[in-house]
Design a protein around this motif. Sequence first.
Motif: not given
Length: 505
Positions: A357-368, A342-355
Motif C-alpha cells: 500500500e505504501a510503495t504502490y503509487a511510487l511505481h505508478v508515478i514513475l510510469r506517469f 505481516s499483512i501490512n508489510v512495507v518493502r520497496p520492490t521491483l514489481i508493481r503488481v506485488d507492491a
Amino acid sequence: MSSPESANGRVAARALRERLAELADLGTTIALLGWDRETVMPERGAESRGELTATLERLAHERAADPTLGDLIDAAALEAGAPDAPPDDGVIARIARRDRDRATRIPGELVVAIARATADAIPAWMQAREESDFARFRPHLERQVELRREVAGCFPDFAHPYDALLDSFEPGATTASVRDVFARLREGLVPLVEAIAERPPPSPLHGPFPVAEQRTLGLEIARSFGFEDDAWRIDDAVHPFAQSIARTDVRVTARWNEADLSGIFAVMHEVGHGLYEAGIDPALDRTTLGTGVSLGIHESQSRTWENQVGRSRPFWEHWYPRAQAVFPEALGDVPLEDFHRSINVVRPTLIRVDADEATYALHVILRFELEVALIEGTLAVADVPAAWNERMRDMLGVEVPDDRHGCLQDIHWSYGELGYFPTYALGNVVSGQLWAAAQRELPGLDAALQAGDCSQLREWLRRTIHHHGRRLDPPELLREATGSDLDPEPLLDYLREKYTALYDL
Ligand code: ZN
C-alpha cells in the motif's frame, strides 16, 4: 414522472434510449465473451472466439458511428431542454455525444493502425520480457507512442497532448492536475517508506494455506462485503478481474497461491469493483450512464475494500478467529497483532503488481512521468530503460537488475495504452478521501467492521458513488462525496497513522 403529454413529446429521447440500449447490449455481449475466454473457454476455442468478437465489435462500431445516431442525439438534447423533461435525458444525450465524438474523431485508418501495431507488439513484448531484451520491444513501443501522439492530435482542444489520452480513462483529469497530486503524494510517501525501512520488518507468515480453504474463507468474506450467491459468480482466472454483465449478474475472478493469502486480498479487490457496478441506479440500466464513471473511481472502490477495510485491524478482529480455524497449522499460534503486521508489510520492490500500500503509487508515478515525457517527445523510447532504472533508485532505493524486472514488466504499453497507469494511483488517492469522509459520516464504522458488519460502508459507498453511474464526472462526484477536490493528504494521513502504530515510527 412526466405527464402523458410531455412523454409524447419525448420521441427522440425514447428513440435514443432504445439505440443506446442496443449498443450497451452489444458491449455487454462482447464483455461476456471476454469473461468466458478468460475463465471457462477451452484452449482451442481461441480462434473462433476471435472471429466472433471481431464481428460483434464491427457491428458495435458501425452502430456507434451511424450518422443517424448523431442526429438522434441532437434531437434528444433539444427535447431535454424542455422544462418538464426528466433530468437524466439531458445527461444521457450529453454523455452519448461525448462518447460518439471521442469514437468518431479518431479516423478509421488510425484505429486499424493501432489494432495492427498492438497485434504485433504483444507477442514481441512477451518475447522481450522473457529474454529481458528491451531492444526487441523498442520498435513496437516507438510505433505505439507515435500512434498515440496521432490520437492526441485528433483532440487539439486539450491543453496538453497527454490530456487527450488521460481523459479517455479519467474524464476531467489533466496532466497538470495529476502532476501536482503525484508530486505531493511522492513527497509524502518517500520519507514514510524510508522511515519504515529503518524499523525491523514483521515476521512473514508461513503457509501453506490450502487453496480449498482459501476459497471458502474468500467467499465468506466476499459475502460479508455484498457478494450474493444468486447474482454473482466467482471463477478462477490467470489475471484476476471483475466483469459485470448486469447489476444482478456480476462476475469476479480469483487466482490462488498456496504459499500466501494474496488470493484472498485479490478477491476483496475484485468484489470492490463488482459492488460498484452492482450498486448503480437501476434507472440507468442499458443507458450510456449505467457503468462506472472512470478507471480511477473504479479503482478507488476495489482499493477501499482491499486495503482500508481488508488490511485494517477492526476487520480482522472479527475475521481472524475464523481464519485461524480455517488454517490451524499456519495461523494457530500466530497472534492477531503479528498477523496484522505481516499483512501490512512495507518493502520497496521491483514489481508493481506485488507492491504494498505504501510503495504502490511510487511505481505508478514513475510510469506517469515517463509516459508524459514520451508523448511530449522529451524522452526517446531508447532511453526508457535508463530513465526507469534511475527513477527506481531515486524513489524506491532499489537497483533494477534487468529490464524484465524493470520497464518490460507490464503489458499496458504493448497495447499502446498510455494514460491508463495514472488511474491506479488516483484510485488510491480517492480511496483515501472516501475513507476519511466515511469515517466522518459513519461514527460507528470501526465498531461495525469489528462486528463483521460491512453493510454500513457498502450502503454509504452505494449512496455517494455507485448510485450515480456516469451521471457525474469524477471531479464532481468526488466533490459531492467528500467535499473536496482530488487531494493526496487524506491517503497520506491514513498511511502515516496506520504505519506509525504498526512500526512504532
Ligand atoms: Zn482493480
